[in-house]
Scaffold this motif. Structure first.
Motif, PDB file in Angstrom:
ATOM      1  N   CYS A   1       0.850  -1.200   0.000  1.00  0.00           N
ATOM      2  CA  CYS A   1       0.000   0.000   0.000  1.00  0.00           C
ATOM      3  C   CYS A   1       0.883   1.246   0.000  1.00  0.00           C
ATOM      4  O   CYS A   1       1.975   1.245   0.586  1.00  0.00           O
ATOM      5  N   ILE A   2       0.426   2.294  -0.675  1.00  0.00           N
ATOM      6  CA  ILE A   2       1.105   3.595  -0.609  1.00  0.00           C
ATOM      7  C   ILE A   2       0.071   4.628  -0.155  1.00  0.00           C
ATOM      8  O   ILE A   2      -0.972   4.784  -0.798  1.00  0.00           O
ATOM      9  N   VAL A   3       0.361   5.283   0.964  1.00  0.00           N
ATOM     10  CA  VAL A   3      -0.541   6.323   1.466  1.00  0.00           C
ATOM     11  C   VAL A   3       0.014   7.666   1.004  1.00  0.00           C
ATOM     12  O   VAL A   3       1.038   8.144   1.499  1.00  0.00           O
ATOM     13  N   ASP A   4      -0.656   8.245   0.030  1.00  0.00           N
ATOM     14  CA  ASP A   4      -0.212   9.497  -0.577  1.00  0.00           C
ATOM     15  C   ASP A   4      -0.729  10.664   0.259  1.00  0.00           C
ATOM     16  O   ASP A   4      -1.928  10.929   0.279  1.00  0.00           O
ATOM     17  N   GLY A   5       0.187  11.338   0.937  1.00  0.00           N
ATOM     18  CA  GLY A   5      -0.196  12.498   1.745  1.00  0.00           C
ATOM     19  C   GLY A   5       0.403  13.767   1.166  1.00  0.00           C
ATOM     20  O   GLY A   5       0.682  14.713   1.902  1.00  0.00           O
ATOM     21  N   GLY A   6       0.659  13.782  -0.134  1.00  0.00           N
ATOM     22  CA  GLY A   6       1.195  14.987  -0.785  1.00  0.00           C
ATOM     23  C   GLY A   6       2.707  15.066  -0.695  1.00  0.00           C
ATOM     24  O   GLY A   6       3.371  14.152  -0.196  1.00  0.00           O
ATOM     25  N   PRO A   7       3.274  16.193  -1.181  1.00  0.00           N
ATOM     26  CA  PRO A   7       4.730  16.388  -1.150  1.00  0.00           C
ATOM     27  C   PRO A   7       5.226  16.577   0.280  1.00  0.00           C
ATOM     28  O   PRO A   7       4.546  17.206   1.084  1.00  0.00           O
ATOM     29  N   CYS A   8       6.410  16.022   0.580  1.00  0.00           N
ATOM     30  CA  CYS A   8       6.972  16.158   1.934  1.00  0.00           C
ATOM     31  C   CYS A   8       7.434  17.591   2.155  1.00  0.00           C
ATOM     32  O   CYS A   8       8.141  18.157   1.321  1.00  0.00           O
ATOM     33  N   LYS A   9       7.068  18.152   3.301  1.00  0.00           N
ATOM     34  CA  LYS A   9       7.331  19.588   3.507  1.00  0.00           C
ATOM     35  C   LYS A   9       8.759  19.882   3.931  1.00  0.00           C
ATOM     36  O   LYS A   9       9.314  20.904   3.548  1.00  0.00           O
ATOM     37  N   VAL A  10       9.373  19.013   4.733  1.00  0.00           N
ATOM     38  CA  VAL A  10      10.786  19.229   5.087  1.00  0.00           C
ATOM     39  C   VAL A  10      11.645  18.769   3.912  1.00  0.00           C
ATOM     40  O   VAL A  10      12.478  19.513   3.412  1.00  0.00           O
ATOM     41  N   GLY A  11      11.454  17.548   3.464  1.00  0.00           N
ATOM     42  CA  GLY A  11      12.047  17.114   2.193  1.00  0.00           C
ATOM     43  C   GLY A  11      13.385  16.397   2.276  1.00  0.00           C
ATOM     44  O   GLY A  11      13.792  15.786   1.309  1.00  0.00           O
ATOM     45  N   ILE A  12      14.098  16.478   3.409  1.00  0.00           N
ATOM     46  CA  ILE A  12      15.279  15.617   3.592  1.00  0.00           C
ATOM     47  C   ILE A  12      15.088  14.821   4.884  1.00  0.00           C
ATOM     48  O   ILE A  12      14.268  15.176   5.726  1.00  0.00           O
ATOM     49  N   GLU A  13      15.873  13.755   5.004  1.00  0.00           N
ATOM     50  CA  GLU A  13      15.708  12.837   6.122  1.00  0.00           C
ATOM     51  C   GLU A  13      15.964  13.542   7.454  1.00  0.00           C
ATOM     52  O   GLU A  13      16.667  14.556   7.509  1.00  0.00           O
ATOM     53  N   SER A  14      15.448  12.944   8.527  1.00  0.00           N
ATOM     54  CA  SER A  14      15.552  13.539   9.863  1.00  0.00           C
ATOM     55  C   SER A  14      17.006  13.707  10.317  1.00  0.00           C
ATOM     56  O   SER A  14      17.892  12.965   9.893  1.00  0.00           O
ATOM     57  N   THR A  15      17.206  14.681  11.197  1.00  0.00           N
ATOM     58  CA  THR A  15      18.467  14.779  11.934  1.00  0.00           C
ATOM     59  C   THR A  15      18.491  13.595  12.907  1.00  0.00           C
ATOM     60  O   THR A  15      17.509  13.345  13.593  1.00  0.00           O
ATOM     61  N   VAL A  16      19.619  12.853  12.921  1.00  0.00           N
ATOM     62  CA  VAL A  16      19.720  11.730  13.875  1.00  0.00           C
ATOM     63  C   VAL A  16      20.725  12.118  14.957  1.00  0.00           C
ATOM     64  O   VAL A  16      21.886  12.422  14.651  1.00  0.00           O
ATOM     65  N   VAL A  17      20.253  12.126  16.216  1.00  0.00           N
ATOM     66  CA  VAL A  17      21.137  12.500  17.323  1.00  0.00           C
ATOM     67  C   VAL A  17      21.192  11.357  18.340  1.00  0.00           C
ATOM     68  O   VAL A  17      20.167  10.838  18.767  1.00  0.00           O
ATOM     69  N   ASP A  18      22.413  10.978  18.656  1.00  0.00           N
ATOM     70  CA  ASP A  18      22.637   9.865  19.579  1.00  0.00           C
ATOM     71  C   ASP A  18      22.800  10.428  20.990  1.00  0.00           C
ATOM     72  O   ASP A  18      23.791  11.116  21.285  1.00  0.00           O
ATOM     73  N   VAL A  19      21.815  10.161  21.834  1.00  0.00           N
ATOM     74  CA  VAL A  19      21.888  10.606  23.231  1.00  0.00           C
ATOM     75  C   VAL A  19      21.960   9.389  24.166  1.00  0.00           C
ATOM     76  O   VAL A  19      21.531   9.439  25.303  1.00  0.00           O
ATOM     77  N   SER A  20      22.524   8.301  23.622  1.00  0.00           N
ATOM     78  CA  SER A  20      22.558   7.062  24.419  1.00  0.00           C
ATOM     79  C   SER A  20      23.717   7.051  25.409  1.00  0.00           C
ATOM     80  O   SER A  20      23.692   6.297  26.378  1.00  0.00           O
ATOM     81  N   GLY A  21      24.717   7.874  25.160  1.00  0.00           N
ATOM     82  CA  GLY A  21      25.893   7.835  26.039  1.00  0.00           C
ATOM     83  C   GLY A  21      26.181   9.188  26.662  1.00  0.00           C
ATOM     84  O   GLY A  21      25.370  10.117  26.579  1.00  0.00           O
ATOM     85  N   GLU A  22      27.342   9.301  27.255  1.00  0.00           N
ATOM     86  CA  GLU A  22      27.761  10.541  27.912  1.00  0.00           C
ATOM     87  C   GLU A  22      27.881  11.676  26.895  1.00  0.00           C
ATOM     88  O   GLU A  22      27.428  12.786  27.133  1.00  0.00           O
ATOM     89  N   ARG A  23      28.489  11.343  25.748  1.00  0.00           N
ATOM     90  CA  ARG A  23      28.732  12.353  24.715  1.00  0.00           C
ATOM     91  C   ARG A  23      27.643  12.307  23.655  1.00  0.00           C
ATOM     92  O   ARG A  23      27.299  11.229  23.170  1.00  0.00           O
ATOM     93  N   ILE A  24      27.170  13.485  23.277  1.00  0.00           N
ATOM     94  CA  ILE A  24      26.121  13.550  22.261  1.00  0.00           C
ATOM     95  C   ILE A  24      26.764  13.534  20.878  1.00  0.00           C
ATOM     96  O   ILE A  24      27.803  14.160  20.660  1.00  0.00           O
ATOM     97  N   GLN A  25      26.126  12.821  19.953  1.00  0.00           N
ATOM     98  CA  GLN A  25      26.672  12.757  18.593  1.00  0.00           C
ATOM     99  C   GLN A  25      25.574  13.008  17.577  1.00  0.00           C
ATOM    100  O   GLN A  25      24.489  12.419  17.687  1.00  0.00           O
ATOM    101  N   ILE A  26      25.854  13.864  16.606  1.00  0.00           N
ATOM    102  CA  ILE A  26      24.919  13.994  15.481  1.00  0.00           C
ATOM    103  C   ILE A  26      25.346  12.937  14.465  1.00  0.00           C
ATOM    104  O   ILE A  26      26.442  13.017  13.907  1.00  0.00           O
ATOM    105  N   LEU A  27      24.497  11.949  14.230  1.00  0.00           N
ATOM    106  CA  LEU A  27      24.860  10.872  13.310  1.00  0.00           C
ATOM    107  C   LEU A  27      24.475  11.217  11.872  1.00  0.00           C
ATOM    108  O   LEU A  27      25.031  10.665  10.934  1.00  0.00           O
ATOM    109  N   ARG A  28      23.486  12.105  11.746  1.00  0.00           N
ATOM    110  CA  ARG A  28      23.101  12.538  10.398  1.00  0.00           C
ATOM    111  C   ARG A  28      22.554  13.961  10.508  1.00  0.00           C
ATOM    112  O   ARG A  28      21.604  14.199  11.249  1.00  0.00           O
ATOM    113  N   PRO A  29      23.165  14.932   9.801  1.00  0.00           N
ATOM    114  CA  PRO A  29      22.630  16.297   9.870  1.00  0.00           C
ATOM    115  C   PRO A  29      21.297  16.382   9.128  1.00  0.00           C
ATOM    116  O   PRO A  29      21.039  15.592   8.225  1.00  0.00           O
TER     117      PRO A  29
END
Ligand code: AMP
Ligand code: MG
Length: 336
Positions: A174-202
């Motif tokens: 199935c494809i649920v068509d909800g129109g064009p994506c408004k942000v348009g690029i993939e999410s920012t991925v931030v790793d907060v699992s440890g002591e130091r924070i890491q941006i894994l994907r801007p």
């Protein structure tokens, strides 16, 4: 496309006012182990029930994705996120500031999370999307939904339902068509699992916004192709790539020179921005417009059978980081 397999069900839903009843069929498909592609504000997702191992295996098969690349799990609310991850103060602050929205949090996982989702690792990536259609579908499905981008592995991400159809076609239910994506690029991925924070994907949400929401001066660990690849396989050097060879420029003069050079050789080229008026239409100096339209423009040019794509990115600084990251990976030349 395989003519033996059925065409996916395509549902067009009002992006602003989805009626829950309209999402009953895709929600039921998800619960029952089906593959449902759906609009989010970042890019279209290829969703499956994150608690169903057979459904998860189908994601990897449909995308041609290696099992070593973990999946982001999408949930409808923070309570659902807390059942999947060991929560902490930073997660609380970031979720409060940016959820629902284009930010993915990486946290230590709980026992409910399957190894297929995390590629066997100890952390899970979670997001509440803000697109009303995605949220309504997640609520209706009432299960966590693992959803990578709805494209074959390493190809351009989809920001229109038609992109999903041409990339995955009848590999999905199935494809649920909800129109064009408004942000348009993939999410920012931030790793907060440890002591130091890491941006894994801007992405659309920047480091400064994250620092501000956390209320602490953060020393972000450098996001590097080598280190990042192990921590977050979406950081592989060739990813998000068009079929056509692409070159990216950070200044106008070399971009213009390359156009002239290739034209003299009778090469067929696609350019972004492509002509003077387009600068205005494209919202030339606004990084949010670039994010919103980047994949649409690349998809459109990629389908024309051109010899080269040339892209000139007119800005720099953290608001442009997500765009430059995707374009660099799209050329296979990752400088960072
Ligand atoms: P995509 O599914 O194509 O949007 O990519 C998802 C991104 O999230 C990839 O870069 C993954 O490597 C990353 N990701 C998913 N789960 C994790 C995790 N547990 N730890 C680190 N990165 C992750
Ligand atoms: Mg992807």
């Amino acid at each position: 496309m395989d003519p033996e397999r059925p065409w996916p069900l395509i549902l067009t839903i009002d992006p602003d006012y989805p009626v829950p009843g309209e999402l009953e069929i895709p929600a039921k498909l998800l619960r029952g182990g089906g593959l449902v592609c759906f609009a989010t504000e970042t890019v279209y997702g290829l969703g499956a029930n994150a608690l169903d191992p057979t459904a998860l295996v189908r994601i990897f098969e449909a995308k041609g994705r290696p099992a070593s690349n973990p999946l982001i799990v999408h949930v409808a609310d923070v309570d659902a996120a807390k059942r999947l991850a060991i929560w902490n103060d930073r997660a609380e602050k970031l979720a409060f500031a940016f959820w629902p929205g284009p930010l993915t949090l990486v946290l230590p996982k709980t026992n409910c999370v399957l190894d297929l989702v995390t590629a066997g690792g100890p952390t899970v990536a979670l997001r509440i999307p803000s697109h009303p259609v995605a949220l309504a579908l997640l609520r209706q499905a009432n299960c966590p939904v693992a959803a990578p981008s709805a494209n074959r592995t390493n190809a351009l991400s989809p920001t229109l339902a038609s992109h999903v159809l041409s990339s995955l076609g009848n590999r999905v239910d199935c494809i649920v068509d909800g129109g064009p994506c408004k942000v348009g690029i993939e999410s920012t991925v931030v790793d907060v699992s440890g002591e130091r924070i890491q941006i894994l994907r801007p992405g659309h949400i920047t480091k400064s916004q994250i620092s501000q929401a956390l209320g602490e001066t953060i020393h972000f660990e450098g996001q590097t192709a080598k280190g990042g690849a192990a921590r977050s396989p979406g950081n592989m050097p060739l990813h998000y790539a068009p079929q056509t060879p692409m070159e990216v420029f950070l200044a106008e003069a070399p971009f213009r020179a390359k156009i002239a050079q290739l034209k003299a050789l009778d090469k067929r080229i696609g350019c972004l921005p492509d002509f003077e008026e387009n600068r205005v239409q494209f919202g030339f100096e606004n990084p949010w417009n670039w994010e919103q339209l980047l994949y649409q423009r690349l998809h459109a040019m990629d389908g024309l059978g051109l010899d080269f794509l040339l892209v000139w990115v007119p800005g720099h600084g953290e608001a442009w980081e997500g765009i430059l990251d995707r374009l660099r990976r799209g050329t296979g030349k990752c400088e960072n």
